[in-house]
Write a protein that holds these residues in place. Structure first.
Motif, short mmCIF file in Angstrom:
data_model
loop_
_atom_site.label_atom_id
_atom_site.label_comp_id
_atom_site.label_asym_id
_atom_site.label_seq_id
_atom_site.Cartn_x
_atom_site.Cartn_y
_atom_site.Cartn_z
N LEU A 15 0.82 -1.07 -0.09
CA LEU A 15 0.03 -0.19 0.03
C LEU A 15 0.91 1.21 -0.02
O LEU A 15 1.81 1.27 0.74
CB LEU A 15 -0.80 -0.14 1.14
N VAL A 16 0.71 1.84 -0.94
CA VAL A 16 1.46 3.46 -1.08
C VAL A 16 0.54 4.43 -0.91
O VAL A 16 -0.43 4.56 -1.66
CB VAL A 16 1.95 3.44 -2.62
N ILE A 17 1.18 5.18 0.25
CA ILE A 17 0.14 6.16 0.60
C ILE A 17 0.51 7.58 0.45
O ILE A 17 1.63 8.00 0.86
CB ILE A 17 0.10 6.01 2.41
N ASP A 18 -0.49 8.10 -0.33
CA ASP A 18 -0.42 9.63 -0.45
C ASP A 18 0.85 10.19 -0.96
O ASP A 18 1.47 11.36 -0.52
CB ASP A 18 -0.70 10.42 0.91
N VAL A 19 1.50 9.81 -1.83
CA VAL A 19 2.71 10.35 -2.61
C VAL A 19 2.06 11.34 -3.47
O VAL A 19 2.16 10.92 -4.75
CB VAL A 19 3.55 9.13 -3.11
N GLN A 20 1.86 12.37 -3.07
CA GLN A 20 0.97 13.39 -3.95
C GLN A 20 2.01 14.70 -4.02
O GLN A 20 2.89 15.17 -3.33
CB GLN A 20 -0.12 13.73 -3.42
N GLU A 21 1.65 15.35 -5.34
CA GLU A 21 2.28 16.71 -5.73
C GLU A 21 2.63 17.45 -4.53
O GLU A 21 4.02 17.86 -4.24
CB GLU A 21 1.68 17.42 -6.73
N LYS A 22 1.87 18.15 -3.62
CA LYS A 22 2.09 19.05 -2.74
C LYS A 22 2.78 18.64 -1.70
O LYS A 22 3.29 19.05 -0.80
CB LYS A 22 0.57 19.71 -2.37
N LEU A 23 2.23 17.06 -1.01
CA LEU A 23 2.89 16.82 -0.12
C LEU A 23 4.65 16.17 -0.17
O LEU A 23 5.32 16.65 0.60
CB LEU A 23 2.26 15.52 0.45
N ILE A 24 5.00 15.93 -1.53
CA ILE A 24 6.00 15.32 -1.74
C ILE A 24 7.20 16.45 -1.90
O ILE A 24 8.35 16.28 -1.48
CB ILE A 24 6.20 14.36 -3.27
N ALA A 25 6.57 17.55 -2.38
CA ALA A 25 7.23 19.04 -2.36
C ALA A 25 8.01 19.39 -1.16
O ALA A 25 9.03 19.96 -1.10
CB ALA A 25 6.58 20.02 -2.95
N ALA A 26 7.46 18.96 0.05
CA ALA A 26 7.88 19.37 1.27
C ALA A 26 8.92 18.20 1.94
O ALA A 26 9.13 18.43 3.14
CB ALA A 26 6.60 19.61 2.35
N ILE A 27 9.23 16.96 1.19
CA ILE A 27 9.92 16.06 1.84
C ILE A 27 11.39 16.06 1.28
O ILE A 27 11.61 16.15 0.27
CB ILE A 27 9.58 14.62 1.30
N GLN A 56 -4.81 11.74 -0.21
CA GLN A 56 -5.36 12.40 0.79
C GLN A 56 -5.65 13.78 0.02
O GLN A 56 -4.87 14.48 -0.20
CB GLN A 56 -4.04 12.57 1.88
N TYR A 57 -7.12 13.75 0.10
CA TYR A 57 -7.72 15.06 0.07
C TYR A 57 -6.98 15.75 -1.49
O TYR A 57 -6.35 16.72 -1.33
CB TYR A 57 -7.73 16.04 1.04
N PRO A 58 -7.00 15.05 -2.60
CA PRO A 58 -6.34 15.41 -3.64
C PRO A 58 -6.75 16.98 -4.38
O PRO A 58 -6.22 17.67 -4.90
CB PRO A 58 -6.78 14.29 -4.78
N LYS A 59 -7.68 17.21 -3.91
CA LYS A 59 -8.40 18.33 -4.43
C LYS A 59 -7.33 19.74 -3.78
O LYS A 59 -7.00 20.53 -4.51
CB LYS A 59 -9.94 18.90 -3.81
N GLY A 60 -7.14 19.37 -2.65
CA GLY A 60 -5.92 20.49 -1.89
C GLY A 60 -4.49 20.14 -2.01
O GLY A 60 -3.88 20.96 -2.17
N LEU A 61 -4.30 18.79 -2.21
CA LEU A 61 -2.96 18.42 -2.29
C LEU A 61 -2.48 17.68 -3.30
O LEU A 61 -1.13 17.49 -3.35
CB LEU A 61 -2.71 17.28 -1.10
N GLY A 62 -2.97 17.85 -4.28
CA GLY A 62 -2.70 17.64 -5.83
C GLY A 62 -2.93 15.94 -5.85
O GLY A 62 -3.29 15.22 -4.85
N ALA A 63 -2.68 15.66 -7.06
CA ALA A 63 -2.85 14.27 -7.48
C ALA A 63 -1.46 13.37 -7.20
O ALA A 63 -0.39 13.91 -6.64
CB ALA A 63 -3.05 14.23 -9.06
N THR A 64 -1.36 12.21 -7.00
CA THR A 64 -0.46 11.15 -7.01
C THR A 64 0.71 11.78 -8.00
O THR A 64 0.29 11.96 -9.07
CB THR A 64 -0.90 9.72 -7.24
N SER A 135 8.67 11.96 6.23
CA SER A 135 8.03 12.99 6.89
C SER A 135 8.70 14.17 6.45
O SER A 135 10.10 14.22 6.12
CB SER A 135 7.94 12.77 8.53
N ARG A 136 8.30 15.41 6.91
CA ARG A 136 8.66 16.72 6.33
C ARG A 136 10.09 16.99 7.08
O ARG A 136 10.98 17.42 6.90
CB ARG A 136 7.96 17.82 6.61
N ASN A 137 9.75 16.45 8.60
CA ASN A 137 10.83 16.45 9.52
C ASN A 137 11.31 15.09 9.99
O ASN A 137 10.63 14.07 10.21
CB ASN A 137 10.32 17.13 10.90
#
Length: 187
Positions: A15-27, A56-64, A135-137
């Motif tokens: 299971l690959v969890i939430d590797v999305q545009e806006k999230l990955i940018a902060a990693i 996770q909430y792709p409308k706000g965090l972007g697509a995978t 994680s970001r940190n």
């Protein structure tokens, strides 16, 4: 299941969890995470292990991100942090008689951790390759992995997961699995 039981391909899933545009940018170590998640997906496909992904909430965090989206085209969206809140995920796990799940993705201390804890509570064995989550940190990731290990999850690495899934050099897929490992993207 015994805590020392190996987590092999039969009865396993990824299971690959939430590797999305806006999230990955902060990693900070996003290249490592993406490379290892992609290697795990390729390994799962070679060994006929089911592989799923969530958003996770792709409308706000972007697509995978495309590297994962092209390998796992169906990715249910969620608002809850833990993936077991997505009915399709549990239906797939129970329908395929999965007993152990390998988790990859972001963030280690939020969605990955909450998913792992829920899966453990439901009686699944959970494996987390430390080099395929982030994680970001770094302190958030470090303490999340410590907590999850104390809760009963197996903390491992991408290379260890791939070899454990493969089990033997005698199987026809070994050469391709070995090629994934030699690709040098782990670490």
């Amino acid at each position: 299941m015994r805590a020392t039981q190996r987590l092999t391909a039969p009865r396993g899933a990824l299971l690959v969890i939430d590797v999305q545009e806006k999230l990955i940018a902060a990693i900070p170590e996003r290249e490592r995470l993406v490379a290892n998640a992609v290697r795990l997906i390729h390994g799962a496909k070679l060994l006929n292990i089911p592989a799923w992904a969530t958003e996770q909430y792709p409308k706000g965090l972007g697509a995978t991100i495309p590297a994962i989206a092209e390998l796992i085209p169906e990715r249910p969206s969620k608002l809850a942090f833990q993936c077991c809140a997505v009915p399709q995920i549990l239906e797939q796990l129970y329908g395929r008689h999965v007993r152990h799940i390998t988790l990859a993705g972001i963030e280690a201390h939020v969605c990955v951790a909450q998913t792992a804890l829920e899966l453990l509570d439901l009686g699944f064995r959970v494996q987390i390759p430390a080099d395929a989550v982030a994680s970001r940190n770094s302190s958030d990731q470090k303490f999340a992995l410590r907590r999850l290990e104390n809760a009963g999850a197996t903390i491992s690495t991408t290379e260890a997961v791939l070899f454990e899934w493969c089990e033997t050099a005698d199987r026809p897929e070994f050469k391709a699995i070995s090629g994934l490992i030699k690709s040098g993207s782990a670490g």
